[in-house]
Design an enzyme around this catalytic site. Structure first.
Site, PDB file in Angstrom:
ATOM      1  CD  GLU A  96      -3.215   0.768   0.398  1.00 14.33           C
ATOM      2  OE1 GLU A  96      -2.502   1.417  -0.278  1.00 14.33           O
ATOM      3  OE2 GLU A  96      -4.386   0.826   0.481  1.00 14.33           O
ATOM      4  CG  ASP A  97      -0.907   4.733  -1.539  1.00 15.31           C
ATOM      5  OD1 ASP A  97      -1.511   3.895  -0.952  1.00 15.31           O
ATOM      6  OD2 ASP A  97      -1.632   5.333  -2.257  1.00 15.31           O
ATOM      7  CB  ILE A  98      -0.528   6.708   2.315  1.00 14.73           C
ATOM      8  CG1 ILE A  98      -0.766   7.435   3.635  1.00 14.73           C
ATOM      9  CG2 ILE A  98      -1.644   7.053   1.370  1.00 14.73           C
ATOM     10  CD1 ILE A  98      -0.549   8.976   3.466  1.00 14.73           C
ATOM     11  CG  ASP A 100      -6.007   9.075   5.668  1.00 14.43           C
ATOM     12  OD1 ASP A 100      -5.786   9.369   7.124  1.00 14.43           O
ATOM     13  OD2 ASP A 100      -6.629   9.911   4.872  1.00 14.43           O
ATOM     14  CB  THR A 101      -9.930   6.375   7.521  1.00 14.55           C
ATOM     15  OG1 THR A 101     -10.006   5.690   6.366  1.00 14.55           O
ATOM     16  CG2 THR A 101     -10.242   7.970   7.225  1.00 14.55           C
ATOM     17  CB  THR A 104      -8.334   1.836   1.572  1.00 15.11           C
ATOM     18  OG1 THR A 104      -9.030   3.043   1.181  1.00 15.11           O
ATOM     19  CG2 THR A 104      -7.895   1.185   0.201  1.00 15.11           C
ATOM     20  CE  LYS A 128      -2.267  11.152   5.162  1.00 10.13           C
ATOM     21  NZ  LYS A 128      -3.247  12.111   4.598  1.00 10.13           N
ATOM     22  CG  ASP A 156      -3.684  11.046  -6.630  1.00 11.43           C
ATOM     23  OD1 ASP A 156      -3.910  10.244  -5.583  1.00 11.43           O
ATOM     24  OD2 ASP A 156      -4.686  11.387  -7.141  1.00 11.43           O
TER      25      ASP A 156
HETATM   26  P1  IMP Z   1      -8.093   5.104   3.782  1.00 15.03           P
HETATM   27  O1  IMP Z   1      -8.931   4.196   3.407  1.00 15.03           O
HETATM   28  O2  IMP Z   1      -8.520   6.512   4.557  1.00 15.03           O
HETATM   29  O3  IMP Z   1      -7.078   4.565   4.789  1.00 15.03           O
HETATM   30  O4  IMP Z   1      -7.062   5.869   2.582  1.00 15.03           O
HETATM   31  C1  IMP Z   1      -6.361   5.165   2.121  1.00 15.03           C
HETATM   32  C2  IMP Z   1      -6.076   5.723   0.558  1.00 15.03           C
HETATM   33  O5  IMP Z   1      -6.456   7.010   0.307  1.00 15.03           O
HETATM   34  C3  IMP Z   1      -4.515   5.565   0.223  1.00 15.03           C
HETATM   35  O6  IMP Z   1      -4.481   4.471  -0.616  1.00 15.03           O
HETATM   36  C4  IMP Z   1      -4.558   6.620  -0.929  1.00 15.03           C
HETATM   37  O7  IMP Z   1      -4.779   6.357  -2.040  1.00 15.03           O
HETATM   38  C5  IMP Z   1      -5.582   7.774  -0.317  1.00 15.03           C
HETATM   39  N1  IMP Z   1      -4.680   8.801   0.357  1.00 15.03           N
HETATM   40  C6  IMP Z   1      -4.755   8.618   1.890  1.00 15.03           C
HETATM   41  N2  IMP Z   1      -4.042   9.781   2.478  1.00 15.03           N
HETATM   42  C7  IMP Z   1      -3.489  10.325   1.164  1.00 15.03           C
HETATM   43  C8  IMP Z   1      -2.501  11.630   1.087  1.00 15.03           C
HETATM   44  O8  IMP Z   1      -2.148  12.095   2.113  1.00 15.03           O
HETATM   45  N3  IMP Z   1      -2.096  11.667   0.102  1.00 15.03           N
HETATM   46  C9  IMP Z   1      -2.629  11.046  -1.176  1.00 15.03           C
HETATM   47  N4  IMP Z   1      -3.594  10.165  -1.300  1.00 15.03           N
HETATM   48  C10 IMP Z   1      -3.772   9.687   0.003  1.00 15.03           C
END
Ligand code: IMP
Length: 173
Positions: A96-98, A100-101, A104, A128, A156
């Site tokens: 995975e790249d990142i 966050d919540t 995903t 994060k 992006d």
């Molecule tokens: P989550 O479902 O909120 O954990 O988000 C994960 C996905 O959101 C990652 O795979 C990214 O594609 C996108 N994302 C989350 N934070 C960032 C950021 O700071 N920059 C760019 N893409 C992000």
């Protein structure tokens, strides 16, 4: 192009990615690993990770989306599925790249585990942690970062900046 503050330089990323590749090799040695690269964000990371990985590796691609602009919608759409025969009975590492919540990664974890891999872990470049809504922690992470919206090295902002060789934050004037 807007002004960008660099968070991790190309050299810092290269060093950390090599360390992660070595840590993963220490774990699997002679066992083949199937790396599942999540598109599009993890593509640069997955390529560098695999180029530095010394063991037997396969690569598969998965695409899900939840983000619009700078925020996660929490509703995950599967855009490019995996083939069960490429996952069933394999040692799977989701790249995975990142995180966050966590929505995903949680979706991906459940989706991949349904295909009954032999083993399953995750490796994210960025984490994060403070933004987590779902209680989920990736097995390996490159860097834990603050609550910042980052771009570059695959990441992006509305499809822009993926091609930057470093990771940074857009400075809003
Ligand atoms: P989550 O479902 O909120 O954990 O988000 C994960 C996905 O959101 C990652 O795979 C990214 O594609 C996108 N994302 C989350 N934070 C960032 C950021 O700071 N920059 C760019 N893409 C992000």
């Amino acid at each position: 192009m807007e002004k960008i503050n660099v968070l991790f330089t190309q050299e810092e990323i290269e060093k950390r990615v090599k360390e992660l590749a070595n840590e993963l090799y220490e774990k699997y040695h002679d066992e083949e690993v199937t790396f599942v690269c999540t598109l599009k964000g993890a593509v640069f990371f997955a390529c560098d990770l695999l180029k530095n990985y010394k063991g037997d590796a396969r690569i598969e691609f998965l695409r899900v989306s939840s983000y619009e602009g700078e925020s996660s919608t929490g509703k995950i759409n599967l855009k490019l599925p995996l083939k069960a025969e490429n996952i069933h009975g394999k040692n799977v590492v989701v790249v995975e790249d990142i995180v966050d919540t966590g929505y995903t990664l949680n979706y991906i974890r459940n989706y991949v585990l349904e295909m009954k891999p032999k083993s399953y872990i995750e490796c994210t470049l960025l984490d994060k942690k403070s933004r987590r809504v779902i209680d989920i922690n990736p097995t390996y992470s490159g860097f834990v970062i603050e609550d910042l919206f980052v771009i570059g090295y695959g990441l992006d902002y509305d499809q822009k900046y993926r091609n930057l060789p470093y990771i940074g934050v857009v400075v809003k004037e």
